[in-house]
Design a protein around this motif. Structure first.
Motif, mmCIF file in Angstrom:
data_model
loop_
_atom_site.group_PDB
_atom_site.id
_atom_site.type_symbol
_atom_site.label_atom_id
_atom_site.label_comp_id
_atom_site.label_asym_id
_atom_site.label_seq_id
_atom_site.Cartn_x
_atom_site.Cartn_y
_atom_site.Cartn_z
ATOM 1 N N ARG A 10 0.871 -1.178 0.000
ATOM 2 C CA ARG A 10 0.000 0.000 0.000
ATOM 3 C C ARG A 10 0.902 1.219 0.000
ATOM 4 O O ARG A 10 1.824 1.329 0.802
ATOM 5 C CB ARG A 10 -0.911 0.043 1.225
ATOM 6 N N MET A 11 0.624 2.127 -0.947
ATOM 7 C CA MET A 11 1.397 3.359 -1.068
ATOM 8 C C MET A 11 0.463 4.536 -0.845
ATOM 9 O O MET A 11 -0.500 4.718 -1.592
ATOM 10 C CB MET A 11 2.017 3.471 -2.465
ATOM 11 N N ASP A 12 0.739 5.305 0.192
ATOM 12 C CA ASP A 12 0.002 6.541 0.463
ATOM 13 C C ASP A 12 0.922 7.705 0.138
ATOM 14 O O ASP A 12 2.007 7.812 0.708
ATOM 15 C CB ASP A 12 -0.414 6.611 1.936
ATOM 16 N N VAL A 13 0.483 8.555 -0.781
ATOM 17 C CA VAL A 13 1.314 9.681 -1.214
ATOM 18 C C VAL A 13 0.901 10.918 -0.423
ATOM 19 O O VAL A 13 -0.280 11.255 -0.347
ATOM 20 C CB VAL A 13 1.166 9.921 -2.734
ATOM 21 N N GLN A 14 1.902 11.594 0.143
ATOM 22 C CA GLN A 14 1.677 12.802 0.940
ATOM 23 C C GLN A 14 2.602 13.901 0.412
ATOM 24 O O GLN A 14 3.717 14.073 0.908
ATOM 25 C CB GLN A 14 1.939 12.511 2.414
ATOM 26 N N VAL A 15 2.132 14.615 -0.606
ATOM 27 C CA VAL A 15 2.935 15.647 -1.254
ATOM 28 C C VAL A 15 2.862 16.940 -0.447
ATOM 29 O O VAL A 15 1.772 17.366 -0.057
ATOM 30 C CB VAL A 15 2.432 15.892 -2.696
ATOM 31 N N PRO A 16 4.018 17.560 -0.191
ATOM 32 C CA PRO A 16 3.996 18.835 0.540
ATOM 33 C C PRO A 16 3.221 19.904 -0.234
ATOM 34 O O PRO A 16 3.307 19.972 -1.458
ATOM 35 C CB PRO A 16 5.472 19.226 0.642
ATOM 36 N N ARG A 37 -5.971 1.760 -7.703
ATOM 37 C CA ARG A 37 -6.182 3.016 -6.982
ATOM 38 C C ARG A 37 -7.125 2.780 -5.815
ATOM 39 O O ARG A 37 -8.074 1.995 -5.906
ATOM 40 C CB ARG A 37 -6.815 4.021 -7.954
ATOM 41 N N VAL A 38 -6.885 3.472 -4.707
ATOM 42 C CA VAL A 38 -7.804 3.466 -3.573
ATOM 43 C C VAL A 38 -8.766 4.631 -3.790
ATOM 44 O O VAL A 38 -8.338 5.788 -3.873
ATOM 45 C CB VAL A 38 -7.061 3.619 -2.222
ATOM 46 N N VAL A 39 -10.041 4.332 -3.910
ATOM 47 C CA VAL A 39 -11.043 5.350 -4.230
ATOM 48 C C VAL A 39 -11.065 6.439 -3.154
ATOM 49 O O VAL A 39 -11.094 6.158 -1.960
ATOM 50 C CB VAL A 39 -12.444 4.701 -4.371
ATOM 51 N N GLY A 40 -10.992 7.682 -3.610
ATOM 52 C CA GLY A 40 -11.096 8.825 -2.721
ATOM 53 C C GLY A 40 -9.824 9.187 -1.977
ATOM 54 O O GLY A 40 -9.835 10.076 -1.134
ATOM 55 N N GLU A 41 -8.713 8.515 -2.284
ATOM 56 C CA GLU A 41 -7.446 8.786 -1.609
ATOM 57 C C GLU A 41 -6.337 8.887 -2.645
ATOM 58 O O GLU A 41 -6.451 8.341 -3.746
ATOM 59 C CB GLU A 41 -7.097 7.653 -0.632
ATOM 60 N N TYR A 42 -5.250 9.561 -2.294
ATOM 61 C CA TYR A 42 -4.069 9.538 -3.144
ATOM 62 C C TYR A 42 -3.221 8.373 -2.651
ATOM 63 O O TYR A 42 -2.234 8.530 -1.936
ATOM 64 C CB TYR A 42 -3.312 10.862 -3.066
ATOM 65 N N ALA A 43 -3.685 7.173 -3.014
ATOM 66 C CA ALA A 43 -3.072 5.941 -2.528
ATOM 67 C C ALA A 43 -3.353 4.823 -3.518
ATOM 68 O O ALA A 43 -4.267 4.924 -4.347
ATOM 69 C CB ALA A 43 -3.640 5.576 -1.157
#
Length: 92
Positions: free
Chosen positions: A6-12, A45-51
Motif C-alpha cells: 500500500r502506497m500513500d502519497v503525501q505531497v507537501p 487506486r484506492v477510491v477517494g485517496e491519493y493511494a
C-alpha cells in the motif's frame, strides 16, 4: 516472492506544481516499465485517496526495497509492505 504494497502519497503543499508534474511523469514511466518487466503485477487506486495497492513479484526483499526506493515519489510516500503466500484453496 509476492508482496502487497500500500502506497500513500503525501505531497507537501509548498511543492511547485511544475515540479510535481515532472515527478509524476517520471513515476508513471518507471512504474509502467516495471509492469512491462512483470515485476509490478497489479496496480489499483484506492477510491477517494491519493493511494494505491500494488502487487509485486520480485526475487527478494532487497529487490523490492531497491525498486520501491527508486520511485520518484518515494520521498513523499508512506508504504506498508505485506509478504504474500499462495493460499491452499486458490485454483490459480
Amino acid at each position: 516472492m509476492l508482496f502487497l504494497v500500500r502506497m500513500d502519497v503525501q505531497v507537501p503543499h509548498d511543492l511547485p506544481a511544475d515540479a510535481f508534474e515532472e515527478i509524476k511523469a517520471r513515476e508513471k514511466a518507471y512504474s509502467q516499465d516495471l509492469q512491462r518487466q512483470g515485476k509490478w503485477q497489479a496496480l489499483y487506486r484506492v477510491v477517494g485517496e491519493y493511494a494505491n495497492y500494488s502487487v509485486f513479484d520480485v526475487e527478494s526483499n532487497d529487490e523490492l526495497h531497491t525498486l520501491l526506493s527508486a520511485l520518484p515519489l518515494f520521498r513523499y510516500m508512506k508504504l506498508h509492505v505485506t509478504p504474500l503466500a499462495k493460499h491452499p484453496s486458490s485454483i490459480r
